[in-house]
Structure formats: C-alpha cells, structure tokens
Design a protein around this motif. Sequence first.
Motif, short mmCIF file in Angstrom:
data_model
loop_
_atom_site.label_atom_id
_atom_site.label_comp_id
_atom_site.label_asym_id
_atom_site.label_seq_id
_atom_site.Cartn_x
_atom_site.Cartn_y
_atom_site.Cartn_z
N GLU A 52 0.85 -1.19 0.00
CA GLU A 52 0.00 0.00 0.00
C GLU A 52 0.89 1.24 0.00
OE1 GLU A 52 -3.52 -0.25 2.08
OE2 GLU A 52 -3.92 1.90 2.06
N ARG A 53 0.64 2.12 -0.96
CA ARG A 53 1.44 3.35 -1.12
C ARG A 53 2.92 3.04 -1.32
NH1 ARG A 53 -3.03 5.87 -2.46
NH2 ARG A 53 -4.55 5.91 -0.78
N GLY A 54 3.19 1.88 -1.90
CA GLY A 54 4.57 1.52 -2.19
C GLY A 54 4.87 1.81 -3.65
N SER A 76 -10.87 3.48 11.78
CA SER A 76 -10.39 4.52 10.88
C SER A 76 -10.55 4.02 9.46
CB SER A 76 -8.92 4.79 11.16
OG SER A 76 -8.38 5.63 10.16
N GLU A 77 -11.08 4.85 8.61
CA GLU A 77 -11.25 4.51 7.20
C GLU A 77 -11.88 3.12 7.03
OE1 GLU A 77 -7.22 5.09 5.64
OE2 GLU A 77 -7.78 7.12 5.08
N GLY A 78 -12.87 2.83 7.84
CA GLY A 78 -13.61 1.58 7.67
C GLY A 78 -12.98 0.36 8.33
N ALA A 116 -3.36 6.98 16.14
CA ALA A 116 -4.31 8.08 16.35
C ALA A 116 -4.88 8.58 15.04
CB ALA A 116 -3.63 9.22 17.09
N PHE A 117 -4.48 7.96 13.94
CA PHE A 117 -5.02 8.36 12.64
C PHE A 117 -6.43 7.79 12.52
CE2 PHE A 117 -5.55 7.57 7.98
CZ PHE A 117 -5.61 8.90 7.60
N VAL A 118 -7.37 8.45 13.16
CA VAL A 118 -8.73 7.94 13.15
C VAL A 118 -9.63 9.00 12.55
CG1 VAL A 118 -8.45 6.47 15.17
CG2 VAL A 118 -9.09 8.84 15.49
N ASP A 123 -3.15 14.28 6.77
CA ASP A 123 -2.61 13.03 6.22
C ASP A 123 -1.28 13.21 5.50
OD1 ASP A 123 -2.36 10.43 5.53
OD2 ASP A 123 -4.13 10.31 4.25
N PHE A 124 -0.17 13.26 6.21
CA PHE A 124 1.13 13.23 5.53
C PHE A 124 1.24 14.22 4.37
CE2 PHE A 124 0.98 8.42 6.55
CZ PHE A 124 1.74 8.55 7.69
N GLN A 125 0.65 15.39 4.53
CA GLN A 125 0.69 16.35 3.43
C GLN A 125 2.10 16.92 3.25
OE1 GLN A 125 -2.09 17.08 1.30
NE2 GLN A 125 -2.27 15.07 2.28
N GLU A 137 3.85 9.19 -0.66
CA GLU A 137 2.47 9.12 -1.15
C GLU A 137 1.98 10.44 -1.73
OE1 GLU A 137 -0.32 7.81 1.83
OE2 GLU A 137 -2.06 8.28 0.59
N TYR A 138 2.22 11.52 -1.01
CA TYR A 138 1.73 12.84 -1.42
C TYR A 138 2.86 13.72 -1.92
CZ TYR A 138 -2.56 11.68 1.17
OH TYR A 138 -3.72 11.10 1.63
N LEU A 139 4.02 13.14 -2.11
CA LEU A 139 5.19 13.96 -2.44
C LEU A 139 5.92 13.44 -3.66
CD1 LEU A 139 5.77 14.64 1.20
CD2 LEU A 139 6.39 16.41 -0.45
C1 GCU Z 1 -3.62 7.33 4.06
C2 GCU Z 1 -3.33 6.40 2.94
C3 GCU Z 1 -3.94 5.04 3.16
C4 GCU Z 1 -3.53 4.51 4.52
C5 GCU Z 1 -3.89 5.51 5.59
C6 GCU Z 1 -3.38 5.15 6.96
O1 GCU Z 1 -4.97 7.70 4.06
O2 GCU Z 1 -3.81 6.94 1.74
O3 GCU Z 1 -3.49 4.20 2.14
O4 GCU Z 1 -4.12 3.29 4.79
O5 GCU Z 1 -3.32 6.75 5.29
O6 GCU Z 1 -2.39 5.74 7.36
O7 GCU Z 1 -3.95 4.32 7.63
#
Ligand code: GCU
Length: 679
Positions: free
Chosen positions: A164-166, A287-289, A322-324, A362-364, A390-392
């Motif tokens: 993921e994001r690799g 977080s994110e489902g 804490a990324f929720v 998010d890692f901007q 990812e964003y850079l």
């Molecule tokens: C970002 C990223 C996701 C990742 C998520 C996380 O949103 O795009 O791919 O799963 O961060 O850090 O959990």
Amino acid sequence: AKDGYKLWLDYQPIDNASLNTEIEELFKGVYFFGKNPTYEVIKKELGLASKGFFNHNPEFKNLNQNAHLWIGTRTELTQYLGLEQQAKIKALGDEGYWRGTINQGGESHYAIVGNSPIGTLYGVFDFFRSIQTGTFDSSSEKSDSPKIKLRMLNHWDNLDRTVERGYAGFSIWDWHKLPGYVDPRYIDYARANASLGINAVSLTNVNANAWVLREDFIEKVKVLADLFRPYGIQVFLTARFSAPIEMGNLETADPLDAEVKNFWKERVDMIYKEIPDFGGFVVKANSEGQPGPHEYGRNHAEGANMLAEALAPHSGIVIWRAFVYSHEIDEDRHKQANLEFEPLDGKFMDNVIIQVKNGAIDFQPREPFHPLFGAVDETNLGMEFQITQEYLGQATQLVYLSPMWEEVLQSKTFRPSPNSTVAGIIDGSATNKKLTLMAGVSNIGTDRNWTGHLFGQANWYAFGKLAWDPYQNSSDIANEWISLTFGKDPETKSKILSIMLQSHEAAVNYMTPLGLHHIMGRSHHYGPGPWVEGGRADWTSLYYHRANTEGIGFDRTATGSNALGQYASEIASEWSDPNLIPEKFLLWFHHVPWDFQLKSGKTLWEGIAFHYDQGVKSARSFHQTWQTLEGLIDQERFNHVNQLLKIQVKEAEWWRNACLLFFQTFSNRPFPDDIEQPT
Ligand code: GCU
C-alpha cells in the motif's frame, strides 16, 4: 554495478594514504572480548568493510598478539576502563557506545565499547561511517546513544506482496517461500537498518489481514525475527481488530468479552512461544472503515488495553494509531483524533503508545504539527512519519523529506511547558516518559535500489538518523548521506546538497503552497486534483481548499471548524489572525480573500501564482544542476536521476498549470506578468 543496491554501506577504497595505513593496521589486528551472535554479525561486516576499503580480509587476533582494534562491551572490558569512564559509558544506556583509544602497557588500542553487543554494533557502524566520510580520528573519542526507545519502520506490506502506497516494486517479504527459503536480501535489509540504529519493524499493512496471526504465518515471521535479532531489530505485526471473528469463529470482537480476551491471550502466547522477543502489535482501528472497539460501544482505551493485557506478561506493547477518522462524519478531519483521544488521557495502560501521524490531515507536503502533541500528559505518544512519498511525488520525484520532519520536530507546542517542542514530547524529555517511539512508513520494495528513486534512500537514511536523535539537522544528515553514497568530491557534494535542501520547499511550492493541502488526485494521490468535489461527508465542498469567488482556504478558526482551538492558546491566538500566522499555514487555517495582502506586498492571488511558478523554476534548476554532474559521478546513477528529474520538471509544470488554471476560474483575475503563463 552502481545500481544502488548497497545503499550507504558501499565501502569504497580509502583515498587518504596516511589515514589509510593507520586504519588498515586496525583491521589487521581485531580482537573480540566475547562471543555472541551480534559479534558474528560484526565480524561479517568487518569483512565487507575491509574488503571494500583495502581489498583484503580483516585479521582476527588474540589479545596479546598485536590486537589493535578491540571490540566488546563495557563489562567485558572492565579491567581496561577507569571507574569514571565506566560510569560515563554506563550512563549511555543499553544501546549506547563509546569509541576511542585505550593506552595499555605502553601500547595503544582503538576500542569500540558498547553497553550491550548491540551498542557495540552501533559503534562499529559509526566507526565505518567515520572512515567512509574521512572523519576518523583515533585521538578523539566519541560516544553516542539513541534518544528514542523504539526506532521503527512500518511496512504497509500486504500478504500478497503488494505494498500500500509503495512505489518501489513489491514487498521484500516473500511469504510464499518462507519459512523454507531465506532471501539474502533480508540480511542486507537488517544491516542497513542496524547501521542507522533502527531497532523495530512492523512487517505488515496497517489495513491488516488477520491471517498473519495464523500458526503457519507465525512460523514465517519467526524466521525473520531470528534473522533480525542479532542486528537488534524487534519484529511487530499489525493486528486486525476483528480477528476473533474472522479466525476465531467468535461472534464478536468486543474487547470486554471474555472469549475475545481469551482469543487474544492464546494468540499472543502462541506467538511468544515462537518469538520470545516479539515486539507487539500495531493497530489501526475505527479509521477509514477498519474494524475497532467502536462497533461495540467501547472506546480506544478499552480496545488497546485489551490487547495490552494479553501482551504485558511478555513485555510486549501495543502501538495504537491516532489516525482515526470516518469519512462518513461531517466533521473537520483535522479535529477527530483530539476529539477521540483527549478524553481518554490517563486511561491507556503503560505498555500502550499512541502513534500520531505527522499531520492531522494526512502526511501532506507541509502540515502544522498534530495538536495531540501537547494536548495529553498521561499518554505515551509516538510520532509517525511517512517515508514513502504518497503525497510527495511518489517515486518519480526527488524530495528530501528531512527538512519537513525537522520543521515539525522543532515546532514549539507550548505544552506541557512553555519551551516544549514536538521532539521533546516524542523523546519523552518534556513529558517524563520512558516508552518512546518514532515510526516511519517504509519506502522499501523489491526494486534493485530498494526505494525506486535513488534519493528515496536519503529519506530512509534521514528517518533513521532522526529517530536516533530528533535534534539533528537535515543538512548534516544530507552531507553524510551524500558522502556515503557519492563520495567526498566537494563539487559533487555541494551541488547535490543544494538540490536536496531546496527540494522539499520546491515541492510544497508547486503542489500546495501557502497552506493549501490535500488537493491531489483522488485516491491515488498522484498529481493535482483540486477539482475533486463532494461524495464524502468530510469533504463538504471542493475538497480542502474551498475556493470560491471571494477567496480560498479552509477556515479552521473560531468562525469555522475551530481546529485551531485544539492547540495551545499561544498558538491559537496568534494563528487565528491571518496577518500573524506564518504564511506557510495561511490557507490551512483561513479562508482568505483573493486580494488579501501578503507580507511580500503581493495579493494572495499573485502570491499563489508566484509560489507555483517558483516551484517549477526550482525543479528546472535541479535538473540543470544535475546535468553539470555528468562525468563527476558514474553514468549509471547519473542517468537514473537525470531521467527522473526530467519527469519531475514535467510534473511540476503539470501541478502549476492545473492548479492555477483551476483556481483562476474562482479568482477571475489575470496571472501576474512576471510569471510564466500557465497553459
Ligand atoms: C492514508 C493512505 C492510506 C492509509 C492511511 C493510513 O490515508 O492513503 O493508504 O491506509 O493513510 O495511514 O492508515
């Protein structure tokens, strides 16, 4: 071949003749004061280094037989160290080391002394580094120790080897061939990490697959853990919160349910039978489902503590992220972590760390530091940086991330005390915490050079250095990496350094200047996409820039979402004034009229245009500078980077043109004459 495989451990012949003889003597008389698996690792590394530096093997001697280089621990060398010196070394802690000259019976010996074999290993790598950078000096001593306890890579690697994001190929973990087949690459990976002091790795994606907790997978994980142990690297896994349902045949994953607790206890006991020093779990929950305790009306503390209880008897820990946020909630995403975690301060067990992402969004490319730093006192907080870009610019752009991390680490939080910084919180000094953590989301894959873009290696390197000591400066780190990677020619070095040190600001300029953020293409996050609209509750209108005919920016002051209210009052009051807030965060916190006057005297619209244009100019200058390196470095790496820099120029132009032309549909103003007109 100069394909980058050897990373910063490419031990090139020494070019300084006088130093050469002195150092060569050391390699011709090596004595180990003990025996253990880590010393075997050091022996192998000495072999590689000696071959590289002098084209011959090192010679291992007995103590009374011309042993010039002494290697051991403080306790092993007790009789050769004065009491005061012993105390000094001891104070460096388990992973610390000292290296310097010991005079003994009319002879001098160069000694590398750790408090543990791992400390010794770190000292040896540092010794090699001093040779590679031409700074070795036997008459001066050096001691060092890490400031953060867990210095960790997080791999977002799936069991099917996608990452993921690799952006550097597939996962280096070959689950299919493990445990039977051991890829030699695992060892090179461990060497690289140990050379930086990285001492922990989470192998699997935070969007976790429960299967990795099955016996057959644990057998595979065990192979990696056994390989990494002598390098001082502890293995962690991600735990999927719903595993009790998915693999335990339970009907619930409720953290307060006795059967659920028992499921985790049994799983954890099974893991520790195979891997006695297993680190613990990294968890992304609710977080994110992703599944989590909220499904059962429980909070993060109840979820984390349930796992922490299972791990505690084995000294394992829980790293709870804490990324929720939920994309279904109409709340500023910036605020969600603090809303959920602040009320839980003091409720987490001692073996839980809350891992806070660098940036509440998010890692901007540039984010203000996360407001959770400083908001809680009774909770262990760790930092999560993203090394993968990812964003850079992903793997096509040269962006040296260290200045971005440094900026965040140096940020003043004003809490718990007026002088507190983010670095002080994550190294525990400001908050008096022992369990400290810096994690980096890995940029490593099966690409021959590990990171896709050769300069991705510098980000891995800088992460390791900052995890060891978050007060280091990006320029020193870059200088060291360049010497190790490209050699010591001053012209080459200064050119590469200037590109690296400007590269982050350049990317911010051509992507998201003045506090703009998350305007990347939807979901893949590659390239510009400020036009993304709606479809998700948390996006409300037009993603995060909120441009309209009046102006642009996200109002996070009291008149808007008031995310600013989550920071210390010193920050909240200063930043709530658009004329006082650092301009780099202006549009992060304010919706500002197009004609607002910037410090430069330009209007906001002109300023935005100026920054995008500057970004493109910087990218072009990087490519131009690089071209002057042809012949100064090998053709292979010259070509690799040259092609990528050409792509970077195109991408910078793409960003500038797309964003400016799009924003112009709101500003209804012409572009200033002094910039290249976007088309
Ligand atoms: C970002 C990223 C996701 C990742 C998520 C996380 O949103 O795009 O791919 O799963 O961060 O850090 O959990």
